[in-house]
Structure formats: structure tokens, C-alpha cells
Scaffold this active site. Sequence first.
Site, mmCIF file in Angstrom:
data_model
loop_
_atom_site.group_PDB
_atom_site.id
_atom_site.type_symbol
_atom_site.label_atom_id
_atom_site.label_comp_id
_atom_site.label_asym_id
_atom_site.label_seq_id
_atom_site.Cartn_x
_atom_site.Cartn_y
_atom_site.Cartn_z
ATOM 1 N N HIS A 169 34.744 40.691 42.133
ATOM 2 C CA HIS A 169 34.744 41.816 41.233
ATOM 3 C C HIS A 169 34.487 40.843 39.602
ATOM 4 C CE1 HIS A 169 37.268 42.933 37.618
ATOM 5 N NE2 HIS A 169 37.196 41.488 36.620
ATOM 6 N N PHE A 180 42.466 43.032 32.675
ATOM 7 C CA PHE A 180 43.570 42.145 31.104
ATOM 8 C C PHE A 180 45.272 42.779 30.974
ATOM 9 C CE2 PHE A 180 39.802 42.444 27.617
ATOM 10 C CZ PHE A 180 39.825 41.497 27.873
ATOM 11 N N HIS A 208 30.146 46.292 33.957
ATOM 12 C CA HIS A 208 31.570 46.543 34.072
ATOM 13 C C HIS A 208 31.799 48.148 33.895
ATOM 14 C CE1 HIS A 208 34.957 45.557 35.096
ATOM 15 N NE2 HIS A 208 35.514 45.122 33.864
ATOM 16 N N CYS A 227 41.220 46.986 33.621
ATOM 17 C CA CYS A 227 39.710 47.096 35.042
ATOM 18 C C CYS A 227 40.488 47.357 36.580
ATOM 19 C CB CYS A 227 38.833 45.899 34.707
ATOM 20 S SG CYS A 227 38.169 45.980 32.923
ATOM 21 N N LYS A 276 28.505 44.650 39.835
ATOM 22 C CA LYS A 276 28.078 44.141 38.594
ATOM 23 C C LYS A 276 27.650 44.301 38.292
ATOM 24 C CE LYS A 276 33.138 44.753 37.666
ATOM 25 N NZ LYS A 276 33.986 44.198 39.070
ATOM 26 N N PHE A 323 40.100 42.903 38.503
ATOM 27 C CA PHE A 323 41.200 42.216 38.093
ATOM 28 C C PHE A 323 41.194 42.936 36.694
ATOM 29 C CE2 PHE A 323 39.673 38.718 40.639
ATOM 30 C CZ PHE A 323 40.286 38.950 42.117
#
Length: 408
Positions: free
Chosen positions: A300, A394, A335, A163, A330, A392
Site C-alpha cells: 500500500h 483513513f 496515490h 483508500c 504508487k 489501507f
Amino acid sequence: MKRRVVITGIGIYSCIGKNTEEAAASLYRGKSGIGTDPARTAYGYHSPLTGIVERPALKDLLDRRLRATLAEEGEYAYVATLEAMKTAGIDGDYTARHEIGILYGNDSSAKGVIDAHEIMRNKKDSYLIGSGGVFQSMTSTVSMNLAAIFKLRGVNMTISAACASGAHAIGLGFMFVRNGLQDIILCGGAQEANVYSMAGFDGLNVFSKRVNAPEKASRPFDAGRDGLVPSGGAASLIIEAEEHAIQRGATIYGEVLGYGFSSNGSPVSQASDEGSLIAMQRALTDAGRKAGDIDYINAHATSTPQGDTSEAIALGKLFGALRTPVSSTKSMTGHECWMAGASEAVYSLLMMQHGFMAPNINFETPDEYSRSLHILQQTKEQQIETALSNSFGFGGTNSTLILGKYYK
């Protein structure tokens, strides 16, 4: 000597707008683009919530042969890039005579893979997949297709970083241009919105279940948040060296001032306030700015309990005492995953251009960590000179961009 890097083209195709004008209006009004998709329930999702992104009609815009190799996210990226090229004053004649690079963020192309699998499973004949299926199924599908369609002859790479992909694409493009390796680069991020792309995430139970009020489901920083809402689309930016932009008479919409990055070094799905803090500090240092120089933060914050908490802790350490305005777009878009870093750079630039800060809608009750932040519940009309945008992902990948108004 390092060169200044400016932004001369902006394009967006998302659930809150099919172009920059529509997106800017939605941001100002705090309009949500979230809805429910019955196809997700039929497919086996536990949450049908998603950003509603309409597939663009490309028949009259693009030759059938070129459409055949475009995956869904590539279609979004093509439309966003058309707008970015138009605002940058770049046409086919210009690309034929000048070298332009592409660095685009993307981290999946699920539908192409599954479509090919279904043909093989049902027909037992690989010839029936067709040549287009290969190019639709590759993670690099967006950059390879856009490079071919727009005849781009510079650097050509896909940035795959979960992401944070779109933000890293802009950050790396910034470094390429600043250091003289390219004069002009198309940067951006794309995210497919089909049912195949997010089933694994649904299986992790990270999606909101607030189906009775879809527009209220994405609730970054709110104590009542119960998960994120997936979304998709694409965002494109043209970045180039200042002297190059001036020489060709381009309109300059903003400037990339700094780029910061880090890796958490923790389990793949675990957020880190320390990693977030390092990325922001590095971006500030790169930009030659202090925390007090930042007018607005596009967080984020995806509306997940752990992720929002980690970011809130990091933001509190740097900006809490300064009461710097914060919002997560968001809350309106959901997202946007691989495109989020690029789209949120575009959203921040649109706010900068129109003199307002978008609200963090659905923020009703702060938790113990978001309480220290100045989170905007309503649109604030205020000029933004310098903005910070976090992304940010995974695997612990972190990216921070610092954008500014351009002054010669």
C-alpha cells in the site's frame, strides 16, 4: 461448496496508461506519471504535484444524454469498463440476456457538489443546476451510471471505504461470487483528479513538496520521503465463477484466492501495523496459503512517514525473513486513492501476465523499518504465481487481496 472465483476482464485508465497495454509497459520501465498542475497553485494548494490524468474524449463513444450524468471519475470508470468488458468478451447482447452485478469503489464526487453550489450562489435558482448535476454529485455516481450504461441487473452498490474502497469492492465481489449469490460482477474503483477533490488533504500537509523533480516525489519506503502525491483514474475487473467462465468460453487472466480485512480502532488518520498484519493474515487464511507461498507483494505504501512505517513493520513480521520481493506501484502512479486497491490489483495481474515484478522507483535509502524488507529497486523478470496486494485507508479500514495465476 465454495466456488472458485476467476478474473476474465481487466481495464485501466490511469496516469501511467490509458489501457492495460500502456500501463504494463510503464510498470516494466518504471515510468512515473507524476507532474505538476498550475491550477492547483492558483486554487491555493501548497503542493501542485499530482498524477497527470487526461480526461477521455467520450463524444464518439457515448450518447450526450448518458454523458450528462457522468462525473469526472465516472468518465474514467466508463473507459476502464469498456476495456474490461472487451477483454471479458461481454457485449450488449450478453448483458441483455444475463444478470451482471456491479460493486465499485468511490468515496467522493467533489466537482459535482461544488458546481451545483456555484450555480446556486451566482444564479439563486436551483432549476439551473440541471438533472445531470444530481447524479454527478452523489458518491454512488459511478455504480449508478455504469449500471445504467451497461444495463447491469445484478447487485448494484458503491463501496465507500477511503483508500481501500477499490480493494474492498473486489473482496466483497469475491465473496458474493464464491458463495453463489452472483455468477459475474463488475468490480473496480475510481478517483476524480480535479482541484476540488484533494484540497482538504493538501490542508493536512500530507503531500510531497518535491516540485523540482515531480517524477521523484513519490518515494514509498525511502528514508527521504516527504509525503504522498495524489492521483486519479479508474480500474475495472470482471470477476466470475470458474464454471460460469468456462461455460461461456471466456479467457481467464487470474484468480482471486483470498480477501482479508480489519479495522484499526484508532484515530481516523492513524495507521496501525497491527491492523495491517491482521488483514494480511486473514487473507492468507482465506486463501489457504502461508506467507512463504507469496511470490510478490504490491504494498500500500503511499510515501508518507507514518503509513509506510506501519506497513513496513507488519510486512517485516510476516515476510522479512522470507525476503519476499516488495514494491509499491504508487512510486510511479502516486496515490490513486479510492481506485488504488482496484488499480493495484490490475497492476499485479499485468505483472503476473507478463512475467515481471515492477520496481519501487525512488527507493534509494532504506529507513530502520524498510531495511528488513526486500524492496525492488529495479524491474525483476520473474514469474509470479501468487501475489498479495495491500490497501489501507483513513478511518483504519484495511484490505488485503491475494491473487493467483489460474490453473484448471
